[in-house]
Enzyme design. Structure first.
Site, PDB file in Angstrom:
ATOM      1  N   HIS A 190       0.824  -1.597   0.411  1.00  9.02           N
ATOM      2  CA  HIS A 190       0.080  -0.036  -0.188  1.00  9.02           C
ATOM      3  C   HIS A 190       1.411   1.468   0.154  1.00  9.02           C
ATOM      4  O   HIS A 190       0.388   2.541   0.207  1.00  9.02           O
ATOM      5  CB  HIS A 190      -0.698  -0.148   1.059  1.00  9.02           C
ATOM      6  N   ASP A 196      -2.452   1.600  -5.060  1.00 12.19           N
ATOM      7  CA  ASP A 196      -3.765   1.909  -4.154  1.00 12.19           C
ATOM      8  C   ASP A 196      -4.584   0.660  -4.501  1.00 12.19           C
ATOM      9  O   ASP A 196      -4.836   0.226  -5.266  1.00 12.19           O
ATOM     10  CB  ASP A 196      -3.664   3.313  -4.497  1.00 12.19           C
TER      11      ASP A 196
END
Ligand code: COA
Length: 380
Positions: free
Chosen positions: A350, A354
């Site tokens: 992350h 995304d």
């Protein structure tokens, strides 16, 4: 290396360590044991052993002094498995294990009378790798040591996980059509080559997910080749050999290469080269079990997928056999039919990926598997 947390639908079931509620734990009321204290030869020490009626029955039938059985339950309680182990060891001439702790001492009323009937034979429990009696210290080496390293590295990365359900009805049909013709060429076609190829086709549209990131997190490399690692379960532990340049390979070539790697993994003959250079990883834990799995990244890669077990479950479909919309269900234009379903969970780094990108990639992969003919138009 890759690791996952498995989540069974409906929760997990724990192994019961004590006996049934109808089998209450009670102190054995009448066991005598000669005292070991010097000068007390005539005296007896009355010891009360915590156990259950069922265990006392086994003890009685097999003429076992319960004070000689090591109890592994709370407060040294003698469990059923303790007495079974005791009997198994006695049969092999293994010396008795001492009780874990001193049994509860309190005067008791009467000695156990000798059993009237012959001892009931106890079948030996199936051997299982349970540490029983003596603690074992096991060094962490080899494949496990590598797993420690890779999991420690993965712990530095903030994962995001995204899950989806895939309908396998069409893929199941396609596989059954291809399976026999592939078998004639000595190629085993499981679902894995199809899922691997679909991932590679989807990666062509999302090159940012076939990537590695440097340790300073200042640069991401988008790799031209789809070197897809496949997690494999072996006797020595988990290994992740790599299928190279999947984007340039046919389904048959992928299936053949997978078979070669799987055979080598099972024989323990994988080479260093076969284990290196992965740019993306897939893990089919569903071939063992589990409906969902949360995969852990193979750092420095930025994405990994884990597949759950195929299941046949009821789903609403419309008159064209497609998943029904809410309106179609509410208007009575849908019916419930069995569907072959598999869950996938994608984990991504992350810091550099995304959730929306993962979701879009997953949608493309899902489309290829649910409409496998669509893969043909994109095959090279
Ligand atoms: N659900 C139900 N059945 C499945 C399945 C799934 N998700 N995946 C495979 N199967 C079936 C196959 O179709 C095959 O059945 P078939 O003989 O009727 O065709 C059978 O299970 C055995 O398949 P397998 O030999 O395991 O081949 P595969 O190509 O599907 O999987 C591996 C190959 C290497 C991925 C697999 O053997 C394996 O090791 N999986 C475990 C991976 C792991 O440990 N991951 C955890 C990481 S922490």
């Amino acid at each position: 290396m890759v690791d996952i947390e498995t989540v069974a639908a409906g929760g997990t079931t724990g192994k019961k360590l004590v006996n049934e509620p109808s089998d209450p734990v009670l102190p054995a009321s009448s066991h005598y044991k000669p005292s070991s204290a010097a000068g007390q030869s005539a005296a007896v020490s009355l010891e009360k052993v915590l156990t259950t009626p069922a265990v006392r029955k086994i003890a009685k039938e097999n003429q076992v002094d319960l004070t000689q059985v090591r109890g592994t339950g709370p407060k040294g309680r003698v469990l059923k498995e303790d007495i079974l182990l005791y009997l198994q060891n006695r049969g092999r001439g293994i010396p008795n294990l001492p009780p874990v702790s001193a049994p509860v001492s309190s005067p008791v009323s009467a000695p156990v009378s000798a059993p009237a009937s012959a001892p009931t034979p106890i079948s030996a429990p199936t051997p299982v790798p349970v540490v029983s009696g003596v603690d074992q210290r096991v060094p962490i080496r080899g494949v496990q040591r590598l797993m420690v390293k890779s999991m420690t590295a993965a712990l530095q990365v903030q994962h995001l996980t995204y899950c989806e359900e895939i309908n396998f009805d069409a893929l199941k049909q396609l596989r059954s059509e291809l399976k026999s013709s592939m078998a004639k060429r000595n190629i085993k076609l499981s679902y894995m080559p199809l899922m691997i190829k679909a991932a590679s086709l989807a990666l062509l549209q999302f090159p940012q997910l076939n990537a590695t990131v440097n340790s300073e997190v200042t640069e991401v490399v988008y790799h031209a080749n789809h070197n897809i690692g496949v997690a494999m379960d072996t006797a020595k532990g988990l290994v992740v050999p790599v299928l190279r340049s999947v984007q340039a390979k046919s389904l048959a070539e992928i299936a053949q290469e997978l078979q070669v790697l799987q055979d080598a993994a099972l024989k323990g003959t994988l080479t260093e080269a076969q284990l290196q250079g992965g740019t993306f990883t897939l893990s089919n834990i569903g071939s063992i079990g589990g409906t969902y799995a949360v995969p852990v990244l193979v750092v420095p890669q930025v994405m990994i997928g884990a597949f759950g077990r195929l299941q046949t479950l009821p789903r609403y479909v419309n008159s064209r056999g497609q998943p029904a919309t809410v309106e179609q269900i509410e208007d009575g234009e849908a019916q419930v039919c069995p569907a072959t379903l598999m869950n996938v969970s994608w984990s991504a780094d992350h810091r550099v990926v995304d959730g929306a990108t993962v979701a879009k990639f997953s949608n493309v992969w899902k489309k290829y598997l649910e409409h496998p003919a669509s893969m043909l138009s994109d095959l090279r």
